[in-house]
Design a protein around this motif. Structure first.
Motif, PDB file in Angstrom:
ATOM      1  N   SER A 227       6.711   3.413   5.198  1.00 31.89           N
ATOM      2  CA  SER A 227       6.985   2.030   4.798  1.00 31.89           C
ATOM      3  C   SER A 227       8.265   1.531   5.456  1.00 31.89           C
ATOM      4  O   SER A 227       8.309   0.425   5.998  1.00 31.89           O
ATOM      5  CB  SER A 227       7.110   1.938   3.270  1.00 31.89           C
ATOM      6  OG  SER A 227       7.436   0.621   2.875  1.00 31.89           O
ATOM      7  N   GLY A 228       9.305   2.354   5.431  1.00 29.10           N
ATOM      8  CA  GLY A 228      10.554   1.978   6.089  1.00 29.10           C
ATOM      9  C   GLY A 228      10.375   1.805   7.583  1.00 29.10           C
ATOM     10  O   GLY A 228      10.896   0.860   8.190  1.00 29.10           O
TER      11      GLY A 228
ATOM     12  N   MET B  56      15.190   6.709   4.928  1.00 27.82           N
ATOM     13  CA  MET B  56      15.015   7.741   5.958  1.00 27.82           C
ATOM     14  C   MET B  56      14.063   7.251   7.048  1.00 27.82           C
ATOM     15  O   MET B  56      14.306   7.457   8.243  1.00 27.82           O
ATOM     16  CB  MET B  56      14.477   9.031   5.323  1.00 27.82           C
ATOM     17  CG  MET B  56      15.492   9.780   4.467  1.00 27.82           C
ATOM     18  SD  MET B  56      14.737  11.176   3.571  1.00 27.82           S
ATOM     19  CE  MET B  56      14.181  12.192   4.935  1.00 27.82           C
ATOM     20  N   GLY B  57      12.987   6.593   6.639  1.00 28.07           N
ATOM     21  CA  GLY B  57      12.059   6.045   7.617  1.00 28.07           C
ATOM     22  C   GLY B  57      12.688   4.944   8.442  1.00 28.07           C
ATOM     23  O   GLY B  57      12.484   4.848   9.657  1.00 28.07           O
ATOM     24  N   LEU B  58      13.498   4.115   7.775  1.00 21.78           N
ATOM     25  CA  LEU B  58      14.180   3.018   8.454  1.00 21.78           C
ATOM     26  C   LEU B  58      15.132   3.531   9.528  1.00 21.78           C
ATOM     27  O   LEU B  58      15.049   3.144  10.691  1.00 21.78           O
ATOM     28  CB  LEU B  58      14.933   2.175   7.412  1.00 21.78           C
ATOM     29  CG  LEU B  58      15.559   0.852   7.843  1.00 21.78           C
ATOM     30  CD1 LEU B  58      15.663  -0.084   6.641  1.00 21.78           C
ATOM     31  CD2 LEU B  58      16.940   1.057   8.440  1.00 21.78           C
ATOM     32  N   PHE B  59      16.032   4.426   9.126  1.00 22.61           N
ATOM     33  CA  PHE B  59      17.011   4.952  10.083  1.00 22.61           C
ATOM     34  C   PHE B  59      16.355   5.851  11.126  1.00 22.61           C
ATOM     35  O   PHE B  59      16.796   5.914  12.272  1.00 22.61           O
ATOM     36  CB  PHE B  59      18.114   5.716   9.345  1.00 22.61           C
ATOM     37  CG  PHE B  59      19.054   4.830   8.596  1.00 22.61           C
ATOM     38  CD1 PHE B  59      19.873   3.921   9.262  1.00 22.61           C
ATOM     39  CD2 PHE B  59      19.120   4.881   7.215  1.00 22.61           C
ATOM     40  CE1 PHE B  59      20.735   3.087   8.573  1.00 22.61           C
ATOM     41  CE2 PHE B  59      19.984   4.042   6.512  1.00 22.61           C
ATOM     42  CZ  PHE B  59      20.788   3.139   7.193  1.00 22.61           C
TER      43      PHE B  59
ATOM     44  N   ALA C 286       4.003   5.228  14.174  1.00 23.01           N
ATOM     45  CA  ALA C 286       3.871   4.898  12.750  1.00 23.01           C
ATOM     46  C   ALA C 286       2.422   5.036  12.295  1.00 23.01           C
ATOM     47  O   ALA C 286       2.138   5.631  11.243  1.00 23.01           O
ATOM     48  CB  ALA C 286       4.369   3.480  12.491  1.00 23.01           C
ATOM     49  N   ILE C 287       1.501   4.492  13.075  1.00 19.31           N
ATOM     50  CA  ILE C 287       0.084   4.549  12.706  1.00 19.31           C
ATOM     51  C   ILE C 287      -0.436   5.984  12.732  1.00 19.31           C
ATOM     52  O   ILE C 287      -1.173   6.417  11.846  1.00 19.31           O
ATOM     53  CB  ILE C 287      -0.745   3.643  13.635  1.00 19.31           C
ATOM     54  CG1 ILE C 287      -0.474   2.166  13.295  1.00 19.31           C
ATOM     55  CG2 ILE C 287      -2.240   3.945  13.506  1.00 19.31           C
ATOM     56  CD1 ILE C 287      -1.131   1.179  14.234  1.00 19.31           C
TER      57      ILE C 287
ATOM     58  N   LEU D 155       0.815  -1.208   0.000  1.00 17.16           N
ATOM     59  CA  LEU D 155       0.000   0.000   0.000  1.00 17.16           C
ATOM     60  C   LEU D 155       0.854   1.265   0.000  1.00 17.16           C
ATOM     61  O   LEU D 155       0.719   2.127  -0.872  1.00 17.16           O
ATOM     62  CB  LEU D 155      -0.953   0.004   1.203  1.00 17.16           C
ATOM     63  CG  LEU D 155      -1.984  -1.135   1.268  1.00 17.16           C
ATOM     64  CD1 LEU D 155      -2.850  -0.991   2.510  1.00 17.16           C
ATOM     65  CD2 LEU D 155      -2.847  -1.174   0.025  1.00 17.16           C
ATOM     66  N   LEU D 156       1.756   1.374   0.970  1.00 17.14           N
ATOM     67  CA  LEU D 156       2.526   2.612   1.112  1.00 17.14           C
ATOM     68  C   LEU D 156       3.585   2.788   0.029  1.00 17.14           C
ATOM     69  O   LEU D 156       3.733   3.881  -0.534  1.00 17.14           O
ATOM     70  CB  LEU D 156       3.174   2.658   2.497  1.00 17.14           C
ATOM     71  CG  LEU D 156       2.206   2.859   3.665  1.00 17.14           C
ATOM     72  CD1 LEU D 156       2.928   2.704   4.995  1.00 17.14           C
ATOM     73  CD2 LEU D 156       1.531   4.212   3.588  1.00 17.14           C
ATOM     74  N   LEU D 157       4.359   1.738  -0.273  1.00 17.63           N
ATOM     75  CA  LEU D 157       5.404   1.872  -1.291  1.00 17.63           C
ATOM     76  C   LEU D 157       4.834   2.190  -2.680  1.00 17.63           C
ATOM     77  O   LEU D 157       5.327   3.101  -3.353  1.00 17.63           O
ATOM     78  CB  LEU D 157       6.277   0.616  -1.346  1.00 17.63           C
ATOM     79  CG  LEU D 157       7.411   0.534  -0.313  1.00 17.63           C
ATOM     80  CD1 LEU D 157       8.225  -0.739  -0.525  1.00 17.63           C
ATOM     81  CD2 LEU D 157       8.328   1.749  -0.386  1.00 17.63           C
ATOM     82  N   PRO D 158       3.807   1.469  -3.145  1.00 16.37           N
ATOM     83  CA  PRO D 158       3.218   1.852  -4.434  1.00 16.37           C
ATOM     84  C   PRO D 158       2.650   3.266  -4.435  1.00 16.37           C
ATOM     85  O   PRO D 158       2.771   3.994  -5.424  1.00 16.37           O
ATOM     86  CB  PRO D 158       2.103   0.803  -4.624  1.00 16.37           C
ATOM     87  CG  PRO D 158       2.555  -0.371  -3.841  1.00 16.37           C
ATOM     88  CD  PRO D 158       3.226   0.211  -2.629  1.00 16.37           C
TER      89      PRO D 158
END
Length: 267
Positions: free
Chosen positions: A222-223, A80-83, A139-140, A59-62
């Motif tokens: 997403s990350g 960026m989201g991951l780190f 996140a939510i 959902l988010l990546l597309p």
């Protein structure tokens, strides 16, 4: 000019969405024997991981790519989201030690009559559940702010989000009321606040800037969700699982539920 009927209809959906999230948080008022059962804990964590995985990947990546129209830009936002999530986790552990240790004095094993529950969590586990609860809530909440208020209006989706926020807080605090309160505030209020921010943002920026902003946030979320599910939810699910098949089953049930919501929304 904003049509009054459309505005009232939109805010009605926001209210229903918020109430659904709060209702989902009510999972913590189930029988405590069920909540503290290893199979229930493992299945819940695995299901939550599946929900976040499907949200993040399908959902988010597309949606991010659709807005940014650049794989490099999507990849950068994802990282960026991951780190950012890793940094948030380190920040919480370093600068809020009191909050993370607040449950240390709570009993970790309960007795019902002469029967003792089969789950006993350590201090380290309780800290982990605090982090899971906080990270999942962040996140939510953030992913609802700019543009997914309408996409997340399905009741099933929001029931699961309330459940995902409340359950880790219950395992961290050992308090049904505290867990429900956290989830109700963080999950329930994020929807109207997100709708308000989205409304103001859309009116104050041009179309191109709006697309870039939404695309960047979708990619970062997403990350963020990928870190939460791989670093927190799945390890806890595996730890308490009676067998690996149990985790796999509930992980794919979580994916299936989000897929079902997407189908209902597109119908």
């Amino acid at each position: 000019m904003i049509d009054i009927k459309d505005s009232l209809g939109g805010w009605s959906l926001v209210l229903i969405s918020s109430l659904s999230c709060i209702t989902g948080a009510g999972i913590v008022f189930m029988n405590e024997k069920v909540l503290e059962n290893k199979k229930f804990l493992s299945g819940s964590m695995a299901l939550g991981a599946g929900v976040l995985f499907c949200n993040a990947q399908f959902l988010l990546l597309p949606a991010s790519y659709q807005k940014l129209n650049s794989l490099w830009a999507v990849a950068l936002c994802f990282l960026m989201g991951l780190f950012g999530t890793v940094c948030l986790s380190q920040f919480l552990q370093k600068f809020t030690p009191d909050a993370l240790h607040a449950c240390d004095s709570l009993p970790t094993t309960k007795t019902y009559g002469t029967v003792q529950t089969n789950m006993s969590t350590s201090d380290e586990d309780q800290k982990s559940y605090y982090l899971i609860g906080i990270q999942t809530a962040v996140a939510i909440c953030i992913h609802k702010f700019p543009g997914l208020s309408v996409a997340s209006a399905m009741v099933i989706h929001n029931l699961m989000e309330g459940f995902l926020i409340a359950l880790p807080f219950y395992y961290a605090t050992n308090s049904q009321f505290a867990a429900f309160s956290f989830a109700s505030v963080l999950g329930g209020l994020s929807q109207p606040l997100g709708a308000l921010i989205g409304l103001v943002t859309i009116q104050s920026v041009d179309k191109k800037s709006e697309e870039v902003m939404f695309g960047a946030i979708f990619g970062m979320m997403s990350g963020m969700m990928n870190v939460i599910l791989t670093k927190s939810l799945l390890p806890q699910a595996i730890k308490w699982s009676p067998n690996k098949l149990h985790v796999v089953l509930f992980f794919f049930i979580g994916i299936w539920l989000i897929g079902l919501v997407s189908l209902l929304q597109s119908a």
